[in-house]
Design a protein around this motif. Sequence first.
Motif, PDB file in Angstrom:
ATOM      1  N   PRO A 225     -13.923  -1.451  -6.444  1.00 52.75           N
ATOM      2  CA  PRO A 225     -13.194  -0.612  -5.500  1.00 52.75           C
ATOM      3  C   PRO A 225     -14.101  -0.210  -4.341  1.00 52.75           C
ATOM      4  CG  PRO A 225     -13.746   0.644  -7.471  1.00 52.75           C
ATOM      5  CD  PRO A 225     -14.152  -0.773  -7.723  1.00 52.75           C
TER       6      PRO A 225
ATOM      7  N   LEU B 118      -2.083   4.146   3.443  1.00 49.91           N
ATOM      8  CA  LEU B 118      -3.124   3.201   3.030  1.00 49.91           C
ATOM      9  C   LEU B 118      -2.770   1.763   3.374  1.00 49.91           C
ATOM     10  CD1 LEU B 118      -3.981   4.632  -0.509  1.00 49.91           C
ATOM     11  CD2 LEU B 118      -5.167   5.046   1.648  1.00 49.91           C
TER      12      LEU B 118
ATOM     13  N   SER C  53      -0.256   0.321  -4.046  1.00 52.29           N
ATOM     14  CA  SER C  53      -1.650  -0.128  -4.005  1.00 52.29           C
ATOM     15  C   SER C  53      -2.472   0.695  -3.024  1.00 52.29           C
ATOM     16  CB  SER C  53      -1.718  -1.613  -3.627  1.00 52.29           C
ATOM     17  OG  SER C  53      -1.506  -1.773  -2.236  1.00 52.29           O
ATOM     18  N   ASN C  54      -3.749   0.415  -2.982  1.00 53.93           N
ATOM     19  CA  ASN C  54      -4.663   1.038  -2.029  1.00 53.93           C
ATOM     20  C   ASN C  54      -4.661   0.278  -0.704  1.00 53.93           C
ATOM     21  OD1 ASN C  54      -6.209   3.430  -3.153  1.00 53.93           O
ATOM     22  ND2 ASN C  54      -6.258   2.003  -4.852  1.00 53.93           N
TER      23      ASN C  54
ATOM     24  N   GLU D 224     -14.239   4.450  -0.491  1.00 50.39           N
ATOM     25  CA  GLU D 224     -13.117   5.334  -0.181  1.00 50.39           C
ATOM     26  C   GLU D 224     -12.168   5.455  -1.374  1.00 50.39           C
ATOM     27  OE1 GLU D 224     -14.034   2.754   1.827  1.00 50.39           O
ATOM     28  OE2 GLU D 224     -14.967   3.904   3.446  1.00 50.39           O
ATOM     29  N   MET D 225     -11.935   4.343  -2.069  1.00 51.16           N
ATOM     30  CA  MET D 225     -11.070   4.380  -3.244  1.00 51.16           C
ATOM     31  C   MET D 225     -11.692   5.253  -4.335  1.00 51.16           C
ATOM     32  SD  MET D 225      -9.978   0.356  -3.306  1.00 51.16           S
ATOM     33  CE  MET D 225      -9.220   0.369  -4.926  1.00 51.16           C
TER      34      MET D 225
ATOM     35  N   ARG E  12     -11.326   8.891  -3.326  1.00 49.20           N
ATOM     36  CA  ARG E  12      -9.950   9.383  -3.449  1.00 49.20           C
ATOM     37  C   ARG E  12      -9.550   9.633  -4.891  1.00 49.20           C
ATOM     38  NH1 ARG E  12      -8.665   5.651   0.539  1.00 49.20           N
ATOM     39  NH2 ARG E  12      -7.977   4.106  -0.980  1.00 49.20           N
ATOM     40  N   ASP E  13     -10.043   8.821  -5.826  1.00 54.82           N
ATOM     41  CA  ASP E  13      -9.619   8.932  -7.215  1.00 54.82           C
ATOM     42  C   ASP E  13     -10.785   8.658  -8.164  1.00 54.82           C
ATOM     43  OD1 ASP E  13      -8.181   9.107  -9.553  1.00 54.82           O
ATOM     44  OD2 ASP E  13      -6.663   7.631  -8.966  1.00 54.82           O
TER      45      ASP E  13
ATOM     46  N   GLY F 244       0.797  -1.220   0.000  1.00 56.77           N
ATOM     47  CA  GLY F 244       0.000   0.000   0.000  1.00 56.77           C
ATOM     48  C   GLY F 244       0.828   1.267   0.000  1.00 56.77           C
ATOM     49  N   LYS F 245       0.276   2.300  -0.630  1.00 50.97           N
ATOM     50  CA  LYS F 245       0.883   3.628  -0.599  1.00 50.97           C
ATOM     51  C   LYS F 245       0.902   4.108   0.844  1.00 50.97           C
ATOM     52  CE  LYS F 245      -1.669   4.749  -4.732  1.00 50.97           C
ATOM     53  NZ  LYS F 245      -2.712   5.597  -5.248  1.00 50.97           N
TER      54      LYS F 245
END
Length: 190
Positions: free
Chosen positions: A101, A82, A163-164, A104-105, A108-109, A78-79
């Motif tokens: 997803p 995350l 990754s998330n 939250e994912m 976020r994007d 994860g980043k």
Amino acid sequence: MFSRRKILTTGTAAATAALLPLPALARKKEPAPFDPTPQEVRIRKDFAPGQILVLPRSYYLYFVTDKRKAMRYGVGVGKAGLEFTGKAVIERKKEWPTWRPTDEMIERDPRAYAKFIDNEYIQPGGPDNPLGARALYLFQNGIDTYFRIHGTNQPQTIGHSVSNGCIRMMNEHVMDLYERVPLGTVVTVL
């Protein structure tokens, strides 16, 4: 009086001295280069055979096979902010899993996950699915954490924090791990 020979000799001696090895105490051991290839290794900590240990900072997952022995696989993690840490249990396994997803994912994007906005679309399993060939679902106290150990359709991300939050492996490696681990396997992410 200085001569050309004296200057060249002195300069050569200084250069030679700079190339001599340092005493053992002053030398720093270089870390081994990252190698995602599965291989049997010795581990320092005493984890019970059958457990999984993930060390995100070094990008390795260890499946403990015997006392102080493990199969090591390269992973992507994860980043920052995350990543999953702690203990979990594999309570579900799936071949060619479907994927959607999390909210939250999407929040976020929204550009990356536009096809999932305002609908219930679930991406079918297959080579284009971000979860890859296999997924091991991590639970805590019987509740799905939404974190997975899974394959990837982006093998170039192995060895990186991208990754998330999930732990991703090359498809052929996660297929090997999938066959080795039963439901109930304890996973520790440090």
